[in-house]
Design an enzyme around this catalytic site. Structure first.
Site, PDB file in Angstrom:
ATOM      1  N   GLU A   5      12.474 100.750 148.420  1.00 59.66           N
ATOM      2  CA  GLU A   5      13.896 100.386 148.376  1.00 59.66           C
ATOM      3  C   GLU A   5      14.695 101.190 147.359  1.00 59.66           C
ATOM      4  OE1 GLU A   5      12.218  96.829 150.512  1.00 59.66           O
ATOM      5  OE2 GLU A   5      11.530  98.369 149.122  1.00 59.66           O
ATOM      6  N   GLU A  28       7.037  93.024 151.825  1.00 53.10           N
ATOM      7  CA  GLU A  28       7.454  91.734 151.285  1.00 53.10           C
ATOM      8  C   GLU A  28       7.003  90.599 152.196  1.00 53.10           C
ATOM      9  OE1 GLU A  28      11.478  92.309 148.792  1.00 53.10           O
ATOM     10  OE2 GLU A  28      11.666  92.967 150.877  1.00 53.10           O
TER      11      GLU A  28
END
Length: 266
Positions: free
Chosen positions: A143, A123
């Site tokens: 995730e 990210e």
């Protein structure tokens, strides 16, 4: 142009100035450069300082060791859980989101991915403007496999990739390689590992050599116009206006006189 020696924060963030380029190195190789709360805070503060410093015209972000960044510090989060602490989602915290600050910093940021960039590390790379990567490194958002949310990646990845590819990465948590990412346009180029940082510095230097008001105007316009209708986007008037600047007159004069321009940033 200034040259400042490297400074290492206690959090593991190393800062260095090379001319008009500010270099940030995540230096926690024993934790794969995991983003502790302190490291996030220091990086946010340094990026905000870059935005206020007219001498900083480009940023290079890299990591020390075999990983660029492994994401949030899971050991730190687990310790908080074991102590009965309250874990807040990324956008519900008192401080600003690191990824949001990176994406909203109008100084161009080049990510030098010498190693794996996964979870929050991926990210972080996505939030940068340009990405140069070593061959065969892993990129992705695992995730879903550990019960986290990839808040930033879930929003940004579908803007960068076809929805089917983005959802496959998000929902399976499987990694892709830097070569895959380059084929899809997520990575600008793949170069040998030892050339990643020099290539990023050279690119940042090339950006920093251009008219600083023009560079800021172009990045800010591109970011803010991305999801706007064409007619609205063309009428944005964001950031400093290079058309009315001293640098515009200097740039044209230097071009016609066949000399290097002397930018004033005004």
């Amino acid at each position: 142009m200034s040259e400042e020696p490297a400074h290492r924060h206690e959090s593991g963030l190393v800062t260095e100035t090379r001319g008009h380029v500010r270099v940030f190195t995540l230096d926690r190789p024993e934790r794969r450069n995991a983003l502790s709360a302190a490291l996030q805070t220091d990086l946010v503060e340094e990026l905000l300082s870059c935005a206020e410093d007219p001498q900083v015209r480009a940023v290079v972000l890299t990591g020390n060791g075999p990983a660029f960044c492994a994401g949030f510090d899971l050991k730190e989060i687990r310790e908080l859980d074991q102590q009965g602490g309250h874990f807040r989602p990324p956008m519900d915290r008192p401080g600003r989101s690191l990824f949001e600050v990176v994406s909203e910093t109008y100084v161009p940021i080049v990510a030098a991915l010498t190693g794996h960039a996964v979870a929050g590390g991926f990210e972080l790379a996505l939030a940068c403007d340009i990405r140069i990567a070593a061959p065969g490194i892993k990129l992705g958002l695992p995730e879903a496999t550990i019960g986290m949310g990839a808040n930033y990646g879930s929003v940004v990845l579908p803007k960068r990739l076809p929805m089917g590819i983005a959802l496959e990465m998000l929902l399976t948590g499987e990694y892709v390689t830097s070569e895959d990412a380059a084929r899809w346009g997520l990575v600008n180029r793949v170069v040998p590992a030892e050339e990643v940082l020099p290539a990023a510095l050279a690119l940042a230097g090339r950006i920093a050599a251009n008219a600083p008001l023009s560079v800021r105007r172009m990045k800010e316009t591109a970011v803010k116009a991305l999801d706007l209708p064409l007619a609205t986007a063309l009428r944005l008037d964001v950031g400093p206006n290079p058309y009315l600047s001293e640098d515009r007159r200097e740039g044209i004069a230097a071009h016609l006189e066949k000399r290097s321009p002397q930018w004033s940033g005004r």
